[in-house]
Each structure stands twice: as C-alpha cells, then as structure tokens.
Design a protein around this motif. Structure first.
Motif, PDB file in Angstrom:
ATOM      1  N   UNK A 121       0.918  -1.362   0.113  1.00 44.54           N
ATOM      2  CA  UNK A 121      -0.059   0.151  -0.034  1.00 44.54           C
ATOM      3  C   UNK A 121       0.841   1.414   0.091  1.00 44.54           C
ATOM      4  N   UNK A 122       1.921   1.127   0.729  1.00 45.15           N
ATOM      5  CA  UNK A 122       2.633   2.271   0.990  1.00 45.15           C
ATOM      6  C   UNK A 122       3.605   2.808  -0.311  1.00 45.15           C
ATOM      7  N   UNK A 123       3.899   1.767  -1.156  1.00 44.70           N
ATOM      8  CA  UNK A 123       4.529   2.167  -2.291  1.00 44.70           C
ATOM      9  C   UNK A 123       3.500   2.803  -3.214  1.00 44.70           C
ATOM     10  N   UNK A 124       2.172   2.188  -3.619  1.00 46.25           N
ATOM     11  CA  UNK A 124       1.281   2.953  -4.317  1.00 46.25           C
ATOM     12  C   UNK A 124       1.111   4.306  -3.860  1.00 46.25           C
ATOM     13  N   UNK A 125       0.769   4.427  -2.424  1.00 45.64           N
ATOM     14  CA  UNK A 125       0.293   5.785  -1.916  1.00 45.64           C
ATOM     15  C   UNK A 125       1.394   6.844  -2.105  1.00 45.64           C
ATOM     16  N   UNK A 126       2.781   6.383  -2.123  1.00 45.10           N
ATOM     17  CA  UNK A 126       3.842   7.244  -2.398  1.00 45.10           C
ATOM     18  C   UNK A 126       3.893   8.151  -3.471  1.00 45.10           C
ATOM     19  N   UNK A 127       3.288   7.056  -4.566  1.00 46.06           N
ATOM     20  CA  UNK A 127       3.393   7.851  -6.080  1.00 46.06           C
ATOM     21  C   UNK A 127       2.212   8.867  -6.085  1.00 46.06           C
ATOM     22  N   UNK A 128       1.335   9.078  -5.209  1.00 48.58           N
ATOM     23  CA  UNK A 128       0.271  10.157  -5.542  1.00 48.58           C
ATOM     24  C   UNK A 128       0.493  11.334  -4.920  1.00 48.58           C
ATOM     25  N   UNK A 129       1.730  11.418  -4.244  1.00 54.78           N
ATOM     26  CA  UNK A 129       2.126  12.737  -3.533  1.00 54.78           C
ATOM     27  C   UNK A 129       3.629  13.098  -4.188  1.00 54.78           C
ATOM     28  N   UNK A 130       3.823  14.323  -4.061  1.00 57.12           N
ATOM     29  CA  UNK A 130       5.156  15.025  -4.443  1.00 57.12           C
ATOM     30  C   UNK A 130       6.320  14.401  -3.308  1.00 57.12           C
ATOM     31  N   UNK A 131       7.218  13.742  -3.718  1.00 54.64           N
ATOM     32  CA  UNK A 131       8.415  13.485  -2.925  1.00 54.64           C
ATOM     33  C   UNK A 131       8.880  14.324  -1.915  1.00 54.64           C
ATOM     34  N   UNK A 132       8.884  14.273  -0.653  1.00 50.90           N
ATOM     35  CA  UNK A 132       9.418  15.366   0.245  1.00 50.90           C
ATOM     36  C   UNK A 132       8.492  16.315   0.851  1.00 50.90           C
ATOM     37  N   UNK A 133       7.143  15.987   0.166  1.00 55.73           N
ATOM     38  CA  UNK A 133       6.050  16.855   0.786  1.00 55.73           C
ATOM     39  C   UNK A 133       4.986  16.090   1.134  1.00 55.73           C
ATOM     40  N   UNK A 134       5.093  14.870   1.604  1.00 51.10           N
ATOM     41  CA  UNK A 134       4.009  14.018   1.882  1.00 51.10           C
ATOM     42  C   UNK A 134       3.355  14.402   3.106  1.00 51.10           C
ATOM     43  N   UNK A 135       1.630  14.311   3.030  1.00 50.62           N
ATOM     44  CA  UNK A 135       1.114  14.803   4.378  1.00 50.62           C
ATOM     45  C   UNK A 135       1.217  14.030   5.349  1.00 50.62           C
ATOM     46  N   UNK A 136       1.071  14.532   6.787  1.00 49.06           N
ATOM     47  CA  UNK A 136       1.235  13.802   7.723  1.00 49.06           C
ATOM     48  C   UNK A 136       0.091  12.411   7.668  1.00 49.06           C
ATOM     49  N   UNK A 137       0.431  11.346   8.321  1.00 52.60           N
ATOM     50  CA  UNK A 137      -0.447  10.343   8.082  1.00 52.60           C
ATOM     51  C   UNK A 137      -0.518   9.543   9.177  1.00 52.60           C
ATOM     52  N   UNK A 138      -1.357   8.992   9.395  1.00 49.93           N
ATOM     53  CA  UNK A 138      -1.593   7.744  10.635  1.00 49.93           C
ATOM     54  C   UNK A 138      -2.261   6.575   9.661  1.00 49.93           C
ATOM     55  N   UNK A 139      -1.647   5.455   9.957  1.00 52.46           N
ATOM     56  CA  UNK A 139      -2.320   3.919   9.272  1.00 52.46           C
ATOM     57  C   UNK A 139      -2.705   3.195  10.731  1.00 52.46           C
ATOM     58  N   UNK A 140      -3.785   2.757  10.653  1.00 55.43           N
ATOM     59  CA  UNK A 140      -4.482   2.067  11.655  1.00 55.43           C
ATOM     60  C   UNK A 140      -5.048   0.469  10.981  1.00 55.43           C
ATOM     61  N   UNK A 141      -4.583  -0.486  11.748  1.00 52.40           N
ATOM     62  CA  UNK A 141      -5.124  -1.820  11.477  1.00 52.40           C
ATOM     63  C   UNK A 141      -6.557  -1.909  11.832  1.00 52.40           C
ATOM     64  N   UNK A 142      -7.517  -2.243  11.224  1.00 51.84           N
ATOM     65  CA  UNK A 142      -8.933  -2.500  11.493  1.00 51.84           C
ATOM     66  C   UNK A 142      -9.398  -4.093  11.221  1.00 51.84           C
ATOM     67  N   UNK A 143     -10.584  -4.096  12.007  1.00 52.88           N
ATOM     68  CA  UNK A 143     -11.040  -5.877  11.771  1.00 52.88           C
ATOM     69  C   UNK A 143     -11.937  -5.876  10.302  1.00 52.88           C
ATOM     70  N   UNK A 144     -12.288  -4.721   9.884  1.00 56.08           N
ATOM     71  CA  UNK A 144     -13.203  -4.793   8.720  1.00 56.08           C
ATOM     72  C   UNK A 144     -13.514  -3.499   8.289  1.00 56.08           C
ATOM     73  N   UNK A 145     -13.944  -3.348   6.912  1.00 56.25           N
ATOM     74  CA  UNK A 145     -14.201  -2.089   6.161  1.00 56.25           C
ATOM     75  C   UNK A 145     -15.545  -2.290   5.710  1.00 56.25           C
TER      76      UNK A 145
END
Length: 159
Positions: A121-145
């Motif tokens: 997920x992180x590799x794909x996510x990184x491609x959507x933002x300019x390198x060096x100016x990524x937004x603040x981020x929290x990643x959370x594990x969840x039981x279901x979505x």
C-alpha cells in the motif's frame, strides 16, 4: 488569516467614524461567518448516509474512500495495489471536483485490514504525492471495512 486582517482593518477604520459599536460588530461577524461557511461536495455516489467531502473556509475534509469503481459499481480488490490505486483515484476525483489536488493534502488516515499489506500500500500511496512533501499520516489496522474492502483512506486538505 486574511479574514482576520480584514476584520481588524474594518474595526480600525470604522472606529474613527463614530459608528456605533454594534455596527462594527455586525460587520466583523458577517466577515467571519464567510470563512466558516460549509459547502457539501458530493461528486460521487455514496454507500451510506454521509457526504463525500465538506469544505469549511480553506479546509477540505474528505470522507474515507474505498476502492469502489464508480464506472463498474464494483470494488477493485484484485490485489492491495490495485485497490489502493482505486482508493487514491477516488480521493483525487473528489479533490479535483472541489478545486483541490493532492498537493493540498495536509493529513491522511489509512485504514488497513491487514498490516502485512502495509509495504505494498505504501509504495502505491507514495506515488500520489510529491516526494519530500508528503502529508502527515496515520495508518491503523482494523477488523473490517465497508464492502469488506482492504484499505480505506480519508484526507484533510488546505488551500
């Protein structure tokens, strides 16, 4: 910030004009209310009773997006990379509909059903933002979505 400067300028200018204080307060209240007007943005279908995004002043709050493909009506869940791309395409579609883009994103929350998918997920996510100016981020594990998706992302943007 500009609204405050306008308000303070109005207060300073009008204070020498012998205007009643209530007139000045009324002008200031009106100007401040403009900066907090809420605009509900719904360029996509939802799967529940919520608005995809809300703009308040220069802030833009985007509800969590899953890998739901609007054109097919199906969840793109072939693999975590495909699903993450679809999620971020959905995020970008809503951002663009409101005149924002990924460069305006200041914060993101990523919900993952399986933390083993974090690297992919992180590799794909990184491609959507300019390198060096990524937004603040929290990643959370969840039981279901919703719709049993594997990833969901919500963002806050500022312009």
């Amino acid at each position: 910030m500009n609204k405050w400067i306008v308000c303070l300028s109005l207060l300073w200018i009008t204070s020498g004009c012998n205007r009643p204080h209530e007139d000045v307060r009324s002008i200031v209240r009106e100007e401040l209310s403009k900066s907090t007007e809420r605009k509900f943005i719904s360029p996509t279908e939802t799967i529940g009773p919520y608005t995809p995004a809300v703009r308040i002043g220069n802030f833009f709050f985007l509800s969590g997006q899953i890998g739901f493909d609007q054109s097919t009506g199906q969840l793109r869940s072939e693999d975590i990379e495909t699903e993450t791309r679809q999620v971020l395409d959905n995020v970008n579609t809503i951002l663009r509909a409101a005149g924002y883009d990924s460069s305006h994103v200041v914060s993101a929350t990523v919900y993952l059903k399986n933390m083993d998918d974090y690297g992919k997920m992180n590799r794909v996510y990184g491609g959507y933002f300019a390198e060096g100016s990524y937004p603040a981020r929290t990643t959370v594990a969840v039981a279901d979505l919703p719709k049993h998706a594997n990833v969901e992302i919500s963002v806050i943007a500022y312009k």
